[in-house]
Write a protein that holds these residues in place. Structure first.
Motif, PDB file in Angstrom:
ATOM      1  N   SER A   1      81.538  -1.576  40.442  1.00  0.00           N
ATOM      2  CA  SER A   1      82.005  -2.720  39.641  1.00  0.00           C
ATOM      3  C   SER A   1      83.360  -2.691  39.696  1.00  0.00           C
ATOM      4  CB  SER A   1      81.566  -2.767  38.421  1.00  0.00           C
ATOM      5  OG  SER A   1      82.351  -1.688  37.517  1.00  0.00           O
TER       6      SER A   1
ATOM      7  N   ASN B   1      78.984   7.256  20.299  1.00  0.00           N
ATOM      8  CA  ASN B   1      79.344   6.145  21.467  1.00  0.00           C
ATOM      9  C   ASN B   1      80.838   5.980  21.938  1.00  0.00           C
ATOM     10  OD1 ASN B   1      76.821   4.651  21.067  1.00  0.00           O
ATOM     11  ND2 ASN B   1      76.949   4.987  19.199  1.00  0.00           N
TER      12      ASN B   1
ATOM     13  N   MET C   1      76.043   1.035  40.976  1.00  0.00           N
ATOM     14  CA  MET C   1      77.044   2.031  40.454  1.00  0.00           C
ATOM     15  C   MET C   1      77.918   1.391  39.424  1.00  0.00           C
ATOM     16  SD  MET C   1      77.346   4.928  43.327  1.00  0.00           S
ATOM     17  CE  MET C   1      78.319   5.907  42.364  1.00  0.00           C
ATOM     18  N   LEU C   2      78.314   2.106  38.171  1.00  0.00           N
ATOM     19  CA  LEU C   2      79.342   1.601  37.696  1.00  0.00           C
ATOM     20  C   LEU C   2      80.922   1.446  38.289  1.00  0.00           C
ATOM     21  CD1 LEU C   2      78.666   3.498  34.163  1.00  0.00           C
ATOM     22  CD2 LEU C   2      78.480   0.808  34.604  1.00  0.00           C
TER      23      LEU C   2
ATOM     24  N   GLU D   1      81.951   8.173  35.930  1.00  0.00           N
ATOM     25  CA  GLU D   1      80.444   7.318  35.990  1.00  0.00           C
ATOM     26  C   GLU D   1      79.677   8.767  35.991  1.00  0.00           C
ATOM     27  OE1 GLU D   1      77.721   5.717  39.472  1.00  0.00           O
ATOM     28  OE2 GLU D   1      79.624   4.382  38.927  1.00  0.00           O
TER      29      GLU D   1
ATOM     30  N   PRO E   1      75.959  10.723  35.650  1.00  0.00           N
ATOM     31  CA  PRO E   1      74.586  10.653  35.804  1.00  0.00           C
ATOM     32  C   PRO E   1      73.884  10.533  34.368  1.00  0.00           C
ATOM     33  CG  PRO E   1      75.213  12.266  37.172  1.00  0.00           C
ATOM     34  CD  PRO E   1      76.500  12.053  36.332  1.00  0.00           C
ATOM     35  N   GLU E   2      72.960   9.622  34.219  1.00  0.00           N
ATOM     36  CA  GLU E   2      72.370   9.325  32.970  1.00  0.00           C
ATOM     37  C   GLU E   2      72.947   8.620  31.836  1.00  0.00           C
ATOM     38  OE1 GLU E   2      69.888  12.534  31.744  1.00  0.00           O
ATOM     39  OE2 GLU E   2      69.460  13.185  33.706  1.00  0.00           O
ATOM     40  N   PHE E   3      74.192   8.323  31.970  1.00  0.00           N
ATOM     41  CA  PHE E   3      75.236   7.613  31.114  1.00  0.00           C
ATOM     42  C   PHE E   3      75.061   5.949  31.720  1.00  0.00           C
ATOM     43  CE2 PHE E   3      76.137  11.436  29.186  1.00  0.00           C
ATOM     44  CZ  PHE E   3      76.697  11.131  27.783  1.00  0.00           C
ATOM     45  N   ASP E   4      75.116   4.965  30.853  1.00  0.00           N
ATOM     46  CA  ASP E   4      75.330   3.914  30.888  1.00  0.00           C
ATOM     47  C   ASP E   4      76.455   2.970  30.761  1.00  0.00           C
ATOM     48  OD1 ASP E   4      75.168   3.750  28.603  1.00  0.00           O
ATOM     49  OD2 ASP E   4      73.338   2.448  28.138  1.00  0.00           O
ATOM     50  N   ARG E   5      77.451   3.930  30.710  1.00  0.00           N
ATOM     51  CA  ARG E   5      78.828   3.391  30.416  1.00  0.00           C
ATOM     52  C   ARG E   5      79.848   4.309  30.986  1.00  0.00           C
ATOM     53  NH1 ARG E   5      77.318   6.230  25.730  1.00  0.00           N
ATOM     54  NH2 ARG E   5      78.817   7.335  24.645  1.00  0.00           N
TER      55      ARG E   5
ATOM     56  N   ASP F   1      83.888   5.678  24.088  1.00  0.00           N
ATOM     57  CA  ASP F   1      84.446   5.417  25.419  1.00  0.00           C
ATOM     58  C   ASP F   1      85.514   6.118  26.011  1.00  0.00           C
ATOM     59  OD1 ASP F   1      82.890   2.821  25.706  1.00  0.00           O
ATOM     60  OD2 ASP F   1      83.962   2.362  23.869  1.00  0.00           O
TER      61      ASP F   1
END
Length: 301
Positions: free
Chosen positions: A5, A238, A1-2, A130, A132-136, A240
């Motif tokens: 980290s 994209n 999980m992000l 965080e 679901p289905e997002f990688d950032r 952030d």
């Protein structure tokens, strides 16, 4: 999980001390126990000593003998807020954490001219999601502090969010200034502010990030939506950081992600002389833990 980290990053920074104002609530104690088990921080718990001890005994009695935990009695939530803020101000602690206390009481202590954590900067709330289905990570600001920020305040809110984004590893954050439409409309102040912020970024008045707007939520986070609308931008699709135009927009988006999208979140209040964990009293222990980890990542010593 992000978000896990963040726990690793916080753990690698060394052992900081967290002052918790009004710690007498089960979710806070659960988050504190989890943090101690992970060796994330040391804690000073301010509040009703007997209630705090009772809650600890219910969850993990041996914690009472942990030398990384200290309990300081306070007769009221106001006293707990004042003494916790003073501990941070006096450098006995590095992070302030909200417990079972109304936000306005805690902020009154934070803004106290004699012992508070004022810096002259705008205080703003930034949430790190965080989804679901997002990688950032997706950062949202401001969902809890500034009601209807003006252009100058939005600059400060961006600066606070960019500093936080960098602390979690986003080198050059992409900031989308959110509005209802993507075109500048003289009748919609949010679009005028967005265009001004984008230009200020291009001219070096807002640095260490890329700012664009106005952008809709869809084309800020979806490359496909941006393509369908013919938007060519380094930020569109994209983003952030999502800078919302008002607290209502931010609050609804924040809660929608949690309850509809089942997102996980950590959030802090930035702009003070130390990070502030300002979660809702209804937030889960997991959310409080992630918020704590995020705050620890933001400590600058």
């Amino acid at each position: 999980m992000l978000l896990d980290s963040l726990l690793e990053k916080a753990n690698s920074k060394g052992l900081y001390t967290v002052a918790v104002a009004a710690a007498e609530t089960a979710e806070v104690i659960e988050a504190v126990i989890d943090a101690l088990n992970r060796d994330l921080a040391e804690f000073i718990l301010f509040g009703d000593r007997e209630k705090i001890i009772s809650l600890i005994k219910l969850q993990k009695q041996e914690l009472l003998n942990n030398n990384k935990l200290k309990i300081v009695h306070a007769d009221s939530v106001t006293s707990a807020a004042e003494t916790a803020v003073q501990a941070v101000s006096n450098r006995q602690a590095d992070v302030l954490m909200k417990g079972n206390i109304p936000t306005n009481i805690l902020l009154k202590a934070v803004l106290n001219k004699d012992y508070g954590l004022r810096t002259g900067n705008v205080l703003s709330h930034t949430a790190c999601f965080e989804i679901p289905e997002f990688d950032r990570f997706i950062l949202i600001t401001d969902a809890a502090m500034n009601i209807a920020p003006n252009l100058e305040q939005k600059v400060s809110i961006i600066n606070n969010a960019v500093t936080l984004a960098k602390s979690v590893g986003i080198a050059i954050p992409k900031v989308a200034v959110i509005a209802a439409v993507e075109a500048v409309n003289p009748n919609m102040q949010a679009t005028l502010d967005a265009a001004a912020l984008a230009m200020m970024n291009k001219r070096g008045q807002i640095v260490d990030c890329i700012v664009d707007g106005p952008l809709g939520l869809d084309n800020a986070i979806s490359e496909l939506a941006a393509k369908h609308k013919g938007i060519v931008s380094d930020v569109a699709g994209n983003a952030d950081i999502l800078l919302v135009p008002s607290i209502e927009v931010g609050n609804v988006l924040y809660k929608s992600l949690i309850y509809f999208a089942k997102a996980s979140v950590g959030a802090v209040l930035a702009g003070a002389s130390a990070p502030i964990v300002l979660t809702s009293r209804s937030d889960t222990a997991e959310s409080k833990l992630y918020s704590l980890a995020l705050a620890l990542c933001c400590v600058n010593k």
